[in-house]
Scaffold this motif. Structure first.
Motif, PDB file in Angstrom:
ATOM      1  N   ARG A 364     -12.806  -6.766  21.208  1.00 52.04           N
ATOM      2  CA  ARG A 364     -12.704  -7.966  20.372  1.00 52.04           C
ATOM      3  C   ARG A 364     -12.389  -7.596  18.932  1.00 52.04           C
ATOM      4  N   ARG A 365     -13.031  -6.581  18.407  1.00 53.00           N
ATOM      5  CA  ARG A 365     -12.800  -6.217  17.000  1.00 53.00           C
ATOM      6  C   ARG A 365     -11.425  -5.587  16.805  1.00 53.00           C
ATOM      7  N   ARG A 366     -11.005  -4.714  17.718  1.00 47.45           N
ATOM      8  CA  ARG A 366      -9.737  -4.005  17.537  1.00 47.45           C
ATOM      9  C   ARG A 366      -8.520  -4.832  17.940  1.00 47.45           C
ATOM     10  N   PHE A 367      -8.672  -5.609  19.022  1.00 44.53           N
ATOM     11  CA  PHE A 367      -7.505  -6.284  19.580  1.00 44.53           C
ATOM     12  C   PHE A 367      -7.640  -7.800  19.653  1.00 44.53           C
ATOM     13  N   GLY A 368      -8.797  -8.343  19.224  1.00 47.95           N
ATOM     14  CA  GLY A 368      -8.997  -9.783  19.327  1.00 47.95           C
ATOM     15  C   GLY A 368      -8.935 -10.249  20.765  1.00 47.95           C
ATOM     16  N   ALA A 369      -9.522  -9.465  21.678  1.00 52.11           N
ATOM     17  CA  ALA A 369      -9.379  -9.739  23.102  1.00 52.11           C
ATOM     18  C   ALA A 369     -10.662  -9.411  23.845  1.00 52.11           C
ATOM     19  N   ALA A 370     -10.799 -10.033  25.016  1.00 46.79           N
ATOM     20  CA  ALA A 370     -11.891  -9.714  25.932  1.00 46.79           C
ATOM     21  C   ALA A 370     -11.291  -9.140  27.209  1.00 46.79           C
ATOM     22  N   LEU A 371     -11.817  -8.014  27.660  1.00 45.21           N
ATOM     23  CA  LEU A 371     -11.350  -7.409  28.900  1.00 45.21           C
ATOM     24  C   LEU A 371     -11.878  -8.207  30.082  1.00 45.21           C
ATOM     25  N   THR A 372     -10.982  -8.603  30.978  1.00 44.28           N
ATOM     26  CA  THR A 372     -11.413  -9.397  32.130  1.00 44.28           C
ATOM     27  C   THR A 372     -11.095  -8.731  33.462  1.00 44.28           C
ATOM     28  N   GLY A 373     -10.452  -7.583  33.444  1.00 46.62           N
ATOM     29  CA  GLY A 373     -10.172  -6.908  34.701  1.00 46.62           C
ATOM     30  C   GLY A 373      -9.408  -5.622  34.487  1.00 46.62           C
ATOM     31  N   ILE A 374      -9.458  -4.744  35.486  1.00 48.41           N
ATOM     32  CA  ILE A 374      -8.758  -3.462  35.433  1.00 48.41           C
ATOM     33  C   ILE A 374      -8.083  -3.221  36.773  1.00 48.41           C
ATOM     34  N   ARG A 375      -6.852  -2.754  36.721  1.00 50.70           N
ATOM     35  CA  ARG A 375      -6.124  -2.314  37.907  1.00 50.70           C
ATOM     36  C   ARG A 375      -5.804  -0.836  37.746  1.00 50.70           C
ATOM     37  N   ARG A 376      -5.978  -0.088  38.823  1.00 47.16           N
ATOM     38  CA  ARG A 376      -5.663   1.342  38.782  1.00 47.16           C
ATOM     39  C   ARG A 376      -5.081   1.740  40.127  1.00 47.16           C
ATOM     40  N   GLY A 377      -3.881   2.308  40.082  1.00 51.45           N
ATOM     41  CA  GLY A 377      -3.261   2.765  41.313  1.00 51.45           C
ATOM     42  C   GLY A 377      -3.054   1.662  42.325  1.00 51.45           C
ATOM     43  N   GLY A 378      -2.759   0.450  41.840  1.00 57.60           N
ATOM     44  CA  GLY A 378      -2.514  -0.661  42.739  1.00 57.60           C
ATOM     45  C   GLY A 378      -3.775  -1.322  43.266  1.00 57.60           C
ATOM     46  N   GLU A 379      -4.943  -0.864  42.838  1.00 56.45           N
ATOM     47  CA  GLU A 379      -6.203  -1.418  43.324  1.00 56.45           C
ATOM     48  C   GLU A 379      -6.960  -2.077  42.176  1.00 56.45           C
ATOM     49  N   ARG A 380      -7.684  -3.152  42.515  1.00 50.39           N
ATOM     50  CA  ARG A 380      -8.544  -3.824  41.549  1.00 50.39           C
ATOM     51  C   ARG A 380      -9.866  -3.073  41.472  1.00 50.39           C
ATOM     52  N   LEU A 381     -10.259  -2.637  40.294  1.00 56.70           N
ATOM     53  CA  LEU A 381     -11.578  -2.040  40.129  1.00 56.70           C
ATOM     54  C   LEU A 381     -12.612  -3.158  40.071  1.00 56.70           C
ATOM     55  N   GLU A 382     -13.745  -2.909  40.688  1.00 54.86           N
ATOM     56  CA  GLU A 382     -14.786  -3.934  40.747  1.00 54.86           C
ATOM     57  C   GLU A 382     -15.740  -3.792  39.570  1.00 54.86           C
ATOM     58  N   PRO A 383     -16.196  -4.906  38.999  1.00 46.62           N
ATOM     59  CA  PRO A 383     -17.177  -4.851  37.922  1.00 46.62           C
ATOM     60  C   PRO A 383     -18.534  -4.401  38.472  1.00 46.62           C
ATOM     61  N   PRO A 384     -19.443  -3.960  37.607  1.00 45.90           N
ATOM     62  CA  PRO A 384     -19.308  -3.858  36.149  1.00 45.90           C
ATOM     63  C   PRO A 384     -18.436  -2.678  35.741  1.00 45.90           C
ATOM     64  N   PHE A 385     -17.817  -2.807  34.544  1.00 42.24           N
ATOM     65  CA  PHE A 385     -16.869  -1.805  34.084  1.00 42.24           C
ATOM     66  C   PHE A 385     -17.420  -0.897  32.988  1.00 42.24           C
ATOM     67  N   ALA A 386     -18.679  -1.064  32.626  1.00 41.98           N
ATOM     68  CA  ALA A 386     -19.216  -0.380  31.448  1.00 41.98           C
ATOM     69  C   ALA A 386     -18.955   1.119  31.465  1.00 41.98           C
ATOM     70  N   ASP A 387     -19.119   1.763  32.618  1.00 42.37           N
ATOM     71  CA  ASP A 387     -18.993   3.217  32.692  1.00 42.37           C
ATOM     72  C   ASP A 387     -17.605   3.677  33.134  1.00 42.37           C
ATOM     73  N   VAL A 388     -16.694   2.753  33.375  1.00 40.76           N
ATOM     74  CA  VAL A 388     -15.334   3.121  33.793  1.00 40.76           C
ATOM     75  C   VAL A 388     -14.610   3.763  32.622  1.00 40.76           C
ATOM     76  N   ARG A 389     -13.972   4.916  32.874  1.00 42.47           N
ATOM     77  CA  ARG A 389     -13.214   5.605  31.831  1.00 42.47           C
ATOM     78  C   ARG A 389     -11.725   5.333  32.012  1.00 42.47           C
ATOM     79  N   VAL A 390     -11.054   5.105  30.905  1.00 43.91           N
ATOM     80  CA  VAL A 390      -9.658   4.687  30.927  1.00 43.91           C
ATOM     81  C   VAL A 390      -8.750   5.863  31.284  1.00 43.91           C
ATOM     82  N   HIS A 391      -7.761   5.607  32.155  1.00 43.27           N
ATOM     83  CA  HIS A 391      -6.760   6.593  32.548  1.00 43.27           C
ATOM     84  C   HIS A 391      -5.379   6.127  32.088  1.00 43.27           C
ATOM     85  N   PRO A 392      -4.434   7.061  31.913  1.00 41.21           N
ATOM     86  CA  PRO A 392      -3.053   6.638  31.633  1.00 41.21           C
ATOM     87  C   PRO A 392      -2.527   5.784  32.779  1.00 41.21           C
ATOM     88  N   GLY A 393      -1.822   4.719  32.460  1.00 37.77           N
ATOM     89  CA  GLY A 393      -1.266   3.850  33.492  1.00 37.77           C
ATOM     90  C   GLY A 393      -2.195   2.755  33.955  1.00 37.77           C
TER      91      GLY A 393
END
Length: 639
Positions: A364-393
């Motif tokens: 919210r502070r950096r991008f004025g946005a709220a994260l609502t989901g993550i896709r990785r390798g064609g798959e939807r990652l399931e919440p909670p996302f707190a400990d998920v680490r970001v990968h390229p792509g």
């Protein structure tokens, strides 16, 4: 083996492993590897940093600025709209789109071409009911094919150009690669247009499910006299609402998402709940559900009720709020308002977000946005996302403030792959209005000047009048001096991560030469292919480059293979030109994995592809183009 040789080989293995694991970004990995060989005494610091003084970096950086100028004036938007036109057939659209993209990418860096194409194609697909997966992979492949036709088509060509000059050889001519690159492009385009559509999967846009979920919200208002005022979300125990999950709080003009358990409720808050955010297909990172909050006061029946059963039993319009004094139903079936936008972004190679846990990123502070989901390798990652680490792509799905695309289009963190205004459906009238605005804007002097700059660069470099670094720098100066880009925008337009990777990879190439690693690896290729003669040696070099470029970055691959190819040619007393051109072309032909080339990574998530989709569609194309290289390179540049 000497210590220097063992250390260099060990560093190379570590670099490959780190790049494949995606734990760190490519620039960090290459710079780290370079510093290890310096500390180990393989090469001194001055020699290690020679790569950063290569004219390639100046040429490439200036061309990024020129491409940004074209984008800023709307020239790329106008070209994209013209190419897409009003076609409704996928095959006819491919016939229009792919050759055009290939031509554009021959004279512009292919990254901005694909970045502009993704949202336009997704919008076209939405309006015509076509799966974007049918078009986005061909977009990437067509851009790659354009890059192998001219000196400035891709950074890989410029890297080899600089390496040839630094080793006392003649650099690449502006159209020298075209002798083999154009036949490869023609064969590749025929494959993409007539064969690839049969192999390309048909998958729904990755936003479809998320938009359906967002359009089905329940809004509840908190009265001023409610005892829940000033309580935290956790203490208010809102998980007792049957089948509902809190996804957002509207507080005046502020919208709070994701919601923390210690967020305190205030009078007048509007609480938005969904029945699907934590279900089997849920993807709402903003959700605060039973898995996130402790609820010691819940009754036994509520504790034992299965989450999915609660979703099915939710009384939508007759919601019982009697257990929560001061909460009253405000609206049902809340649609996204005009002051919010839905966007998706693809995390770039070299982004500072890579390796960071989601909870540590202040969206919210950096991008004025709220994260609502993550896709990785064609798959939807399931919440909670707190400990998920970001990968390229990774594809991040965002709920943003208005104007997000315009603000973050040049972000060093990600590519914005949704249209201005977000992911809401556009009517044909709106689409026509946007295209008309593009045509009107096309008459601006800024656009004509930016187009003249790129044409001039091609002309003077192609005629041999100026070095590409000088011509590109002059072009960038004109773009800034004319006010098309501010100096700050020009700096932001440069992909510094790519320049760092190139400079560090060139330094590792120096270490490979100094330690004897290049000679050792070259001797291994010679021993394995000696019986096949010079053509066998060339095939071995091309295969090694092709494998490497699908594992690491294309620039890293060609920088590391250059000293090996040179060692092979010199040891067998062969003219190295065919080897150099072949590794240049092979390094850019990364069709079988999504991680081998930047544009593949860009379309990977938005196209909802699986990893093996690229192997299935690009595998035969890869073999065909390797065959063309091996057949034609020795004819044009005799061994």
């Amino acid at each position: 083996m000497s210590f220097d040789l063992l250390l260099t080989l060990g560093v190379l293995v570590a670099v490959f492993a780190a790049l494949m694991s995606e734990v760190l970004s490519a620039d960090v990995v290459f710079v780290g590897g370079l510093m290890v060989v310096v500390l180990g005494g393989v090469i001194d610091l001055e020699r290690a940093l020679q790569g950063f003084g290569n004219s390639t970096l100046l040429a490439l950086g200036s061309l990024y600025v020129v491409a940004a100028g074209l984008r800023e004036t709307g020239a790329l938007d106008l070209a994209t709209q013209y190419v897409l036109g009003e076609e409704k057939s996928i095959r006819r659209l491919l016939l229009r789109m792919c050759p055009s993209v290939t031509v554009y990418s021959a004279f512009l860096n292919n990254t901005p071409v694909v970045a502009m194409g993704i949202p336009a194609i997704r919008g076209w697909c939405r309006r015509h009911g076509v799966s974007p997966s049918k078009l986005l992979m061909p977009l990437s492949f067509a851009a790659i094919l354009g890059g192998i036709c001219t000196l400035i088509g891709t950074s890989t060509n410029l890297v080899v150009h600089g390496l040839l000059q630094s080793h006392g050889m003649e650099g690449l001519g502006f159209f020298e690669l075209a002798w083999v690159g154009v036949p490869c492009a023609v064969i590749g385009l025929l494959y993409i247009i007539f064969v690839a559509p049969v192999l390309t999967p048909e998958r729904a846009d990755i936003r479809t499910k998320e938009e359906e979920e967002r359009a089905d919200l329940i809004e509840v208002e908190l009265a001023a006299d409610s005892p829940l005022v000033d309580q935290s979300v956790q203490d208010a125990n809102l998980t007792l609402l049957p089948g509902l999950t809190l996804v957002r709080i509207d507080r005046g003009a502020e919208e709070i998402a994701p919601i923390q358990a210690d967020e305190r409720l205030r009078a007048g808050d509007r609480l938005l709940f969904t029945t699907s955010a934590m279900g089997s297909d849920g993807d709402e990172a903003a959700a605060v559900g039973p898995s996130d909050l402790e609820s010691p006061e819940r009754d036994d029946g509520a504790q034992e009720m299965d989450e999915y059963e609660r979703v099915e039993e939710t009384p939508r319009r007759d919601l019982d709020l009697s257990a929560f004094p001061g909460l009253r139903l405000a609206y049902t079936d809340v649609k996204e308002t005009q002051d919010r936008e839905l966007h998706q972004v693809v995390v770039r190679e070299g982004s500072s977000l890579i390796g960071e846990a989601i909870e540590a990123i202040p969206f919210r502070r950096r991008f004025g946005a709220a994260l609502t989901g993550i896709r990785r390798g064609g798959e939807r990652l399931e919440p909670p996302f707190a400990d998920v680490r970001v990968h390229p792509g990774d594809v991040l799905l965002l709920d943003t403030q208005p104007g997000f695309r315009g603000t973050h289009e040049e972000s060093e963190e990600f590519f914005v792959t949704s249209e201005a205004g977000g992911e809401t459906d556009k009517t044909e009238a709106e689409a026509r209005r946007q295209r008309e605005q593009m045509r009107t804007h096309g008459g601006g002097w800024e656009m004509r000047l930016a187009a003249a700059v790129i044409v001039s660069i091609v002309g003077v470099v192609g005629a041999g009048l100026l070095h590409v670094a000088v011509a590109g720098s002059l072009g960038a100066f004109v773009i800034v001096a004319a006010g098309i880009l501010s100096p700050g925008q020009a700096r932001e337009a440069v992909d510094w991560n790519v320049l760092i990777v190139i400079g560090a990879a060139l330094g590792l190439g120096q270490a490979m030469e100094a330690s004897g690693a290049a000679q050792l690896l070259g001797e291994g290729i010679v021993d394995a292919t000696r019986a096949l003669g010079p053509y066998g040696l060339l095939a071995g070099i091309v295969l090694a480059t092709a494998v490497l470029t699908n594992i690491v970055t294309n620039n890293g691959a060609v920088a590391l293979m250059f000293p090996i190819a040179l060692s092979v040619a010199e040891s067998q007393q062969l003219d190295p030109r065919a080897f150099m051109v072949s590794i240049t072309l092979a390094a850019s032909m990364a069709f079988i994995t999504p991680i081998g080339y930047q544009t593949n990574l860009m379309v990977y998530g938005p196209g909802n592809y699986r990893f093996l989709d690229f192997t299935r569609v690009g595998g035969l194309l890869q073999v065909l183009l390797w065959t063309v290289i091996l057949a034609m390179a020795p004819l044009v540049w005799p061994l």
